[in-house]
Motif scaffolding. Sequence first.
Motif, PDB file in Angstrom:
ATOM      1  N   MET A   1      55.888  26.568-103.013  1.00 52.48           N
ATOM      2  CA  MET A   1      54.520  26.456-103.484  1.00 52.48           C
ATOM      3  C   MET A   1      53.739  27.662-102.998  1.00 52.48           C
ATOM      4  SD  MET A   1      51.533  23.782-103.423  1.00 52.48           S
ATOM      5  CE  MET A   1      52.196  23.273-104.919  1.00 52.48           C
ATOM      6  N   THR A   2      52.973  28.221-103.894  1.00 55.16           N
ATOM      7  CA  THR A   2      52.182  29.390-103.553  1.00 55.16           C
ATOM      8  C   THR A   2      50.717  29.018-103.427  1.00 55.16           C
ATOM      9  OG1 THR A   2      51.734  29.948-105.851  1.00 55.16           O
ATOM     10  CG2 THR A   2      53.764  30.854-104.863  1.00 55.16           C
ATOM     11  N   ASN A   3      49.978  29.942-102.856  1.00 56.76           N
ATOM     12  CA  ASN A   3      48.536  29.780-102.733  1.00 56.76           C
ATOM     13  C   ASN A   3      47.922  29.537-104.109  1.00 56.76           C
ATOM     14  OD1 ASN A   3      46.000  29.791-101.643  1.00 56.76           O
ATOM     15  ND2 ASN A   3      46.072  31.869-100.903  1.00 56.76           N
ATOM     16  N   GLU A   4      48.399  30.239-105.128  1.00 55.07           N
ATOM     17  CA  GLU A   4      47.897  30.076-106.494  1.00 55.07           C
ATOM     18  C   GLU A   4      48.161  28.669-107.014  1.00 55.07           C
ATOM     19  OE1 GLU A   4      45.751  31.574-108.861  1.00 55.07           O
ATOM     20  OE2 GLU A   4      45.584  32.768-107.073  1.00 55.07           O
ATOM     21  N   SER A   5      49.337  28.110-106.740  1.00 55.03           N
ATOM     22  CA  SER A   5      49.657  26.744-107.180  1.00 55.03           C
ATOM     23  C   SER A   5      48.726  25.734-106.533  1.00 55.03           C
ATOM     24  CB  SER A   5      51.094  26.395-106.840  1.00 55.03           C
ATOM     25  OG  SER A   5      51.980  27.269-107.470  1.00 55.03           O
ATOM     26  N   SER A   6      48.478  25.900-105.251  1.00 55.18           N
ATOM     27  CA  SER A   6      47.573  24.997-104.539  1.00 55.18           C
ATOM     28  C   SER A   6      46.158  25.130-105.084  1.00 55.18           C
ATOM     29  CB  SER A   6      47.578  25.304-103.045  1.00 55.18           C
ATOM     30  OG  SER A   6      48.844  25.061-102.495  1.00 55.18           O
ATOM     31  N   LEU A   7      45.745  26.350-105.336  1.00 58.33           N
ATOM     32  CA  LEU A   7      44.409  26.584-105.875  1.00 58.33           C
ATOM     33  C   LEU A   7      44.277  25.955-107.259  1.00 58.33           C
ATOM     34  CD1 LEU A   7      41.632  27.844-105.489  1.00 58.33           C
ATOM     35  CD2 LEU A   7      42.541  29.994-106.378  1.00 58.33           C
ATOM     36  N   LYS A   8      45.335  26.008-108.042  1.00 57.64           N
ATOM     37  CA  LYS A   8      45.319  25.402-109.381  1.00 57.64           C
ATOM     38  C   LYS A   8      45.144  23.886-109.290  1.00 57.64           C
ATOM     39  CE  LYS A   8      47.875  24.952-113.641  1.00 57.64           C
ATOM     40  NZ  LYS A   8      49.145  24.823-114.254  1.00 57.64           N
ATOM     41  N   ILE A   9      45.882  23.239-108.394  1.00 55.18           N
ATOM     42  CA  ILE A   9      45.754  21.791-108.200  1.00 55.18           C
ATOM     43  C   ILE A   9      44.325  21.447-107.788  1.00 55.18           C
ATOM     44  CG2 ILE A   9      46.432  19.845-106.711  1.00 55.18           C
ATOM     45  CD1 ILE A   9      49.254  21.113-106.657  1.00 55.18           C
ATOM     46  N   LEU A  10      43.804  22.215-106.856  1.00 60.80           N
ATOM     47  CA  LEU A  10      42.463  21.979-106.348  1.00 60.80           C
ATOM     48  C   LEU A  10      41.424  22.183-107.449  1.00 60.80           C
ATOM     49  CD1 LEU A  10      41.381  22.895-102.873  1.00 60.80           C
ATOM     50  CD2 LEU A  10      39.828  23.368-104.722  1.00 60.80           C
ATOM     51  N   ARG A  11      41.565  23.252-108.216  1.00 64.19           N
ATOM     52  CA  ARG A  11      40.632  23.517-109.326  1.00 64.19           C
ATOM     53  C   ARG A  11      40.653  22.383-110.339  1.00 64.19           C
ATOM     54  NH1 ARG A  11      41.805  29.604-109.983  1.00 64.19           N
ATOM     55  NH2 ARG A  11      39.958  30.465-109.001  1.00 64.19           N
ATOM     56  N   GLU A  12      41.853  21.959-110.739  1.00 63.86           N
ATOM     57  CA  GLU A  12      41.963  20.874-111.722  1.00 63.86           C
ATOM     58  C   GLU A  12      41.272  19.606-111.222  1.00 63.86           C
ATOM     59  OE1 GLU A  12      46.163  20.550-112.387  1.00 63.86           O
ATOM     60  OE2 GLU A  12      46.214  22.313-113.683  1.00 63.86           O
ATOM     61  N   PHE A  13      41.488  19.284-109.961  1.00 65.89           N
ATOM     62  CA  PHE A  13      40.867  18.106-109.364  1.00 65.89           C
ATOM     63  C   PHE A  13      39.344  18.221-109.428  1.00 65.89           C
ATOM     64  CE2 PHE A  13      38.869  15.996-105.791  1.00 65.89           C
ATOM     65  CZ  PHE A  13      39.424  14.738-105.817  1.00 65.89           C
ATOM     66  N   LEU A  14      38.812  19.359-108.980  1.00 63.89           N
ATOM     67  CA  LEU A  14      37.362  19.522-108.928  1.00 63.89           C
ATOM     68  C   LEU A  14      36.740  19.585-110.321  1.00 63.89           C
ATOM     69  CD1 LEU A  14      36.991  22.016-105.941  1.00 63.89           C
ATOM     70  CD2 LEU A  14      36.475  19.566-105.983  1.00 63.89           C
ATOM     71  N   LEU A  15      37.416  20.212-111.256  1.00 64.32           N
ATOM     72  CA  LEU A  15      36.879  20.305-112.614  1.00 64.32           C
ATOM     73  C   LEU A  15      36.823  18.932-113.286  1.00 64.32           C
ATOM     74  CD1 LEU A  15      38.545  23.620-113.823  1.00 64.32           C
ATOM     75  CD2 LEU A  15      36.130  23.256-113.256  1.00 64.32           C
ATOM     76  N   GLU A  16      37.773  18.058-112.955  1.00 67.12           N
ATOM     77  CA  GLU A  16      37.784  16.702-113.512  1.00 67.12           C
ATOM     78  C   GLU A  16      36.706  15.812-112.906  1.00 67.12           C
ATOM     79  OE1 GLU A  16      41.655  15.029-112.924  1.00 67.12           O
ATOM     80  OE2 GLU A  16      42.623  16.483-114.236  1.00 67.12           O
ATOM     81  N   ARG A  17      36.355  16.060-111.659  1.00 70.28           N
ATOM     82  CA  ARG A  17      35.494  15.125-110.936  1.00 70.28           C
ATOM     83  C   ARG A  17      34.113  15.655-110.577  1.00 70.28           C
ATOM     84  NH1 ARG A  17      40.702  14.489-109.874  1.00 70.28           N
ATOM     85  NH2 ARG A  17      41.576  12.420-109.623  1.00 70.28           N
ATOM     86  N   THR A  18      33.871  16.940-110.750  1.00 67.46           N
ATOM     87  CA  THR A  18      32.574  17.510-110.371  1.00 67.46           C
ATOM     88  C   THR A  18      32.057  18.409-111.498  1.00 67.46           C
ATOM     89  OG1 THR A  18      33.405  19.563-109.378  1.00 67.46           O
ATOM     90  CG2 THR A  18      33.345  17.604-107.954  1.00 67.46           C
ATOM     91  N   GLU A  19      30.880  18.921-111.287  1.00 61.66           N
ATOM     92  CA  GLU A  19      30.297  19.865-112.245  1.00 61.66           C
ATOM     93  C   GLU A  19      30.339  21.285-111.702  1.00 61.66           C
ATOM     94  OE1 GLU A  19      26.489  18.500-113.606  1.00 61.66           O
ATOM     95  OE2 GLU A  19      27.245  16.487-113.943  1.00 61.66           O
ATOM     96  N   ILE A  20      31.207  21.550-110.750  1.00 63.24           N
ATOM     97  CA  ILE A  20      31.326  22.892-110.174  1.00 63.24           C
ATOM     98  C   ILE A  20      31.961  23.813-111.212  1.00 63.24           C
ATOM     99  CG2 ILE A  20      32.374  24.278-108.339  1.00 63.24           C
ATOM    100  CD1 ILE A  20      32.460  21.661-106.655  1.00 63.24           C
ATOM    101  N   PRO A  21      31.315  24.947-111.510  1.00 69.81           N
ATOM    102  CA  PRO A  21      31.907  25.897-112.459  1.00 69.81           C
ATOM    103  C   PRO A  21      33.225  26.467-111.914  1.00 69.81           C
ATOM    104  CG  PRO A  21      29.593  26.416-112.034  1.00 69.81           C
ATOM    105  CD  PRO A  21      30.010  25.366-111.047  1.00 69.81           C
ATOM    106  N   GLU A  22      34.213  26.593-112.795  1.00 68.62           N
ATOM    107  CA  GLU A  22      35.541  27.032-112.388  1.00 68.62           C
ATOM    108  C   GLU A  22      35.515  28.356-111.623  1.00 68.62           C
ATOM    109  OE1 GLU A  22      39.995  27.754-114.257  1.00 68.62           O
ATOM    110  OE2 GLU A  22      38.336  27.263-115.591  1.00 68.62           O
ATOM    111  N   GLU A  23      34.680  29.287-112.051  1.00 67.72           N
ATOM    112  CA  GLU A  23      34.650  30.609-111.410  1.00 67.72           C
ATOM    113  C   GLU A  23      34.151  30.569-109.965  1.00 67.72           C
ATOM    114  OE1 GLU A  23      30.792  30.121-113.685  1.00 67.72           O
ATOM    115  OE2 GLU A  23      32.888  29.816-114.178  1.00 67.72           O
ATOM    116  N   LYS A  24      33.503  29.465-109.575  1.00 65.08           N
ATOM    117  CA  LYS A  24      33.036  29.328-108.184  1.00 65.08           C
ATOM    118  C   LYS A  24      34.097  28.748-107.261  1.00 65.08           C
ATOM    119  CE  LYS A  24      28.167  29.220-109.031  1.00 65.08           C
ATOM    120  NZ  LYS A  24      27.027  29.241-108.176  1.00 65.08           N
ATOM    121  N   ILE A  25      35.184  28.241-107.831  1.00 62.64           N
ATOM    122  CA  ILE A  25      36.242  27.633-107.021  1.00 62.64           C
ATOM    123  C   ILE A  25      37.238  28.719-106.640  1.00 62.64           C
ATOM    124  CG2 ILE A  25      37.981  25.808-106.904  1.00 62.64           C
ATOM    125  CD1 ILE A  25      36.403  24.391-109.181  1.00 62.64           C
ATOM    126  N   THR A  26      36.906  29.415-105.559  1.00 67.86           N
ATOM    127  CA  THR A  26      37.720  30.526-105.058  1.00 67.86           C
ATOM    128  C   THR A  26      38.090  30.244-103.606  1.00 67.86           C
ATOM    129  OG1 THR A  26      35.805  31.768-104.227  1.00 67.86           O
ATOM    130  CG2 THR A  26      36.447  32.155-106.534  1.00 67.86           C
TER     131      THR A  26
END
Length: 84
Positions: A1-26
């Motif tokens: 698992m890479t940092n990018e894979s973990s970030l992808k999981i985290l982004r998907e979770f937050l995009l489904e449950r919050t209104e945080i814009p994707e570009e801010k999830i860094t």
Amino acid sequence: MTNESSLKILREFLLERTEIPEEKITPEASLEELGIDSLTQLELLFEFEEKLNINLPDVEERPKTIGELISVVEKHMSAKALTD
């Protein structure tokens, strides 16, 4: 698992449950500034456990950024890989 894979999981979770814009999830983004409270952090950790089929230990010190949260997961993934 890479940092990018973990970030992808985290982004998907937050995009489904919050209104945080994707570009801010860094990796550098502050969890507090994004409005991610301790309950959401726990839900994120459960999401990682489910998606990666792992058990994460209780985190003694709360991560302050997306990158620190990902590091907690990846550190445990590395330890698990050594014992498997």
